[in-house]
Design a protein around this motif. Structure first.
Motif, PDB file in Angstrom:
ATOM      1  N   TYR A 143       0.826  -1.209   0.000  1.00 46.77           N
ATOM      2  CA  TYR A 143       0.000   0.000   0.000  1.00 46.77           C
ATOM      3  C   TYR A 143       0.856   1.253   0.000  1.00 46.77           C
ATOM      4  CZ  TYR A 143      -3.845  -3.109   1.106  1.00 46.77           C
ATOM      5  OH  TYR A 143      -4.769  -4.105   1.050  1.00 46.77           O
ATOM      6  N   GLU A 173      -9.110  -5.793   2.320  1.00 49.28           N
ATOM      7  CA  GLU A 173      -7.978  -4.866   2.294  1.00 49.28           C
ATOM      8  C   GLU A 173      -7.282  -4.856   3.650  1.00 49.28           C
ATOM      9  OE1 GLU A 173      -8.470  -1.515  -1.025  1.00 49.28           O
ATOM     10  OE2 GLU A 173      -9.683  -1.143   0.758  1.00 49.28           O
ATOM     11  N   LYS A 175      -5.071  -2.417   4.927  1.00 50.09           N
ATOM     12  CA  LYS A 175      -4.286  -1.191   5.025  1.00 50.09           C
ATOM     13  C   LYS A 175      -4.321  -0.592   6.424  1.00 50.09           C
ATOM     14  CE  LYS A 175      -7.913   1.148   2.385  1.00 50.09           C
ATOM     15  NZ  LYS A 175      -8.207   1.848   1.137  1.00 50.09           N
ATOM     16  N   ALA A 182      -3.890   0.647  -2.684  1.00 48.42           N
ATOM     17  CA  ALA A 182      -3.079  -0.514  -3.073  1.00 48.42           C
ATOM     18  C   ALA A 182      -2.181  -0.213  -4.264  1.00 48.42           C
ATOM     19  CB  ALA A 182      -3.989  -1.689  -3.412  1.00 48.42           C
TER      20      ALA A 182
END
Ligand SMILES: [Zn+2]
Length: 500
Positions: A143, A173, A175, A182
């Motif tokens: 990321y 995801e 993150k 991404a």
């Protein structure tokens, strides 16, 4: 006169100054090839097509890059539905796009890179972001850490705090912060994947344009373009990645093309208001569609509808009909030097002034209309008696049309050929019985020759009921589907189309 362009980044119109004298590099975000190109994208690509043509007309050596996004969630989903291989599906739609683009007379870009062919460049760029400490790994994904890049949102000018509050993390995801995005996605079963330092995976959406623009135009280049919907997040993220990696300014000028409204509804695939370019081109002439796109400044919204298309085609018919009259009058002769009537050259300077002002193609079309109004006056109601002056002036006007045509991608056909196609389309559209019309026209000609004017008039009335107009010319009777058109079509007003 310098060219002035509205730069989304600075929020104002500014003089276009190339990074290297005489040269310009332009990158336009191209289609995601999971389906046929729709009319909204076609407007954007036509706008940039004319920008590139005009920059070349002005003598710049332009390198035009427009990519194909051939690795993407939408492609993977479409392939899953059709049971095809995603890369093969994308390759098929690349070819379909090329076919449609050529039908719309779009110039082939100098480079049309595909994501799937630039994985090494993408991997190198992500590695560099890692080295610079603005990217992090998480469970096979990589990321971009938005918090590590302080100028973030300088293009879209959004408020970071508001964005954080509104951001959501998609399922799957990994993150750290909601605004992070991404760069690399770990491979999932059935998806196209490449070997990377973080394991098998595929690039995120934005990194491709940073990698491919750097490859073909350098880390800093002149113009980056795309549709208005790309400013956030796509362009904002491209900008962040590129500048964080290179430490240099990315694109100098950012240009964005306005939305195309489908009878008022915002052009959006999610709303289902999709009109394919191919469908539009089956109903309307390609140059008429270009005329329609160019009739509104590229930054303004444009409403798409059947009426606007038929008006545009009627306008093109008026132009071609006038060209036919000019050509018939000049008969291929080049009148020698000598006086002309009025200032026929001024239309070309009006055209250039409009285009210099943020590529105001609508203003340019007003100059084109001026040329045709002047030509019709010279032929139908000549303001001067001297035929040599009339013909010399017409010749100057004709040459200006030739020069402008190449920039706008309009009026590039032979008038006779274009008009014949237009007639055929109208005959079909209105269900006119060609055989019957031609028999009536011949009967009327015979009656006239026999001086039976009562019969000739009756036949003319009959033709009128069939929605057919006839014109008696020195070379015989010409018929045409009735026009409600020509001079009644509103002429584009370049001033009202101008936005500052
Ligand atoms: Zn892009």
């Amino acid at each position: 006169m310098p060219i002035r362009v509205f730069n989304t980044l600075s929020g104002q119109k500014e003089e276009l100054v190339p990074l290297e004298a005489g040269k310009l590099g332009i990158y336009v975000c191209g289609p995601t090839v999971y389906s046929f190109v729709h009319i909204g994208n076609a407007r954007t690509f036509t706008s940039f097509d004319v920008v590139v043509r005009y920059l070349r007309y002005r003598g710049y050596q332009v390198k035009y890059v427009r990519n194909f996004t051939d690795v993407d969630d939408k492609i993977i989903n479409a392939a899953r539905e059709s049971g095809e291989d995603p890369i093969a599906l994308a390759a098929r739609y690349v070819e379909e796009f090329r076919r449609d683009a050529s039908a719309l007379h779009l110039l082939e870009p100098d480079v049309s890179p595909k994501v799937s062919e630039h994985i090494p460049e993408i991997l190198r760029l992500i590695r560099r972001l890692e080295e610079r400490g603005v990217a992090y790994r998480s469970d096979g994904d990589v990321y971009f850490a938005v918090g590590k890049y302080s100028p973030y949102a300088k293009l879209s000018k959004r408020n970071l705090e508001d964005m954080k509050a509104g951001a959501r993390v998609e399922v799957g995801e990994q993150k750290r912060e909601p605004l992070d995005f991404a760069l690399w996605k770990a491979a999932k079963p059935g998806e196209p994947a490449w070997e990377g330092p973080w394991g098998k995976g595929r690039p995120g959406w934005h990194i491709e344009c940073s990698a491919m623009s750097a490859r073909y135009l350098g880390e800093s280049f002149d113009i980056h373009g795309g549709g208005l919907d790309l400013i956030f997040p796509h362009h904002e993220n491209e900008l962040a990645q590129s500048e964080a990696a290179s430490g240099k300014p990315f694109a100098k000028v950012w240009m964005h093309c306005g939305f195309l409204d489908l009878e008022g509804a915002k052009m959006s695939k999610s709303l289902g208001n999709v009109v394919r370019l191919r469908d539009a081109l089956s109903r309307v002439d390609a140059e008429a569609l270009r005329y329609f796109f160019l009739s509104t400044h590229y930054r303004n919204p444009l409403s798409f509808g059947d009426k606007s298309l038929s008006d545009a085609e009627a306008r093109m018919e008026y132009f071609y009909e006038t060209l036919r009259k000019i050509d018939a009058r000049l008969k291929g002769k080049e009148p020698g030097p000598g006086p002309v009537h009025g200032e026929p050259q001024k239309f070309l300077s009006d055209f250039e002034a409009a285009m210099d002002d943020d590529f105001n193609a609508a203003g340019a079309l007003a100059a084109v209309s001026g040329i045709f109004a002047a030509a019709n006056e010279l032929i139908d109601r000549p303001p001067v008696k001297d035929k040599a002056v009339v013909e010399r002036t017409l010749s100057v006007l004709r040459e200006q049309v030739r020069r402008i045509s190449r920039v706008l991608g309009l009026l590039e056909d032979a008038p006779e050929a274009w008009l014949a196609r237009r007639k055929e389309r109208l005959v079909k559209e209105r269900g006119i019985d060609r055989g019957r019309v031609e028999a009536l026209v011949k009967a009327r000609d015979d009656a006239r020759r026999a001086k039976d004017f009562a019969t000739a008039d009756r036949l003319r009335a009959e033709l009128k009921e069939l929605q057919v107009e006839i014109m008696d010319t020195p070379s015989g009777t010409v018929w045409w589907p009735a026009r409600e058109i020509s001079d009644s079509v509103p002429v584009t007003d370049g001033l009202s189309a101008r936005i500052s």
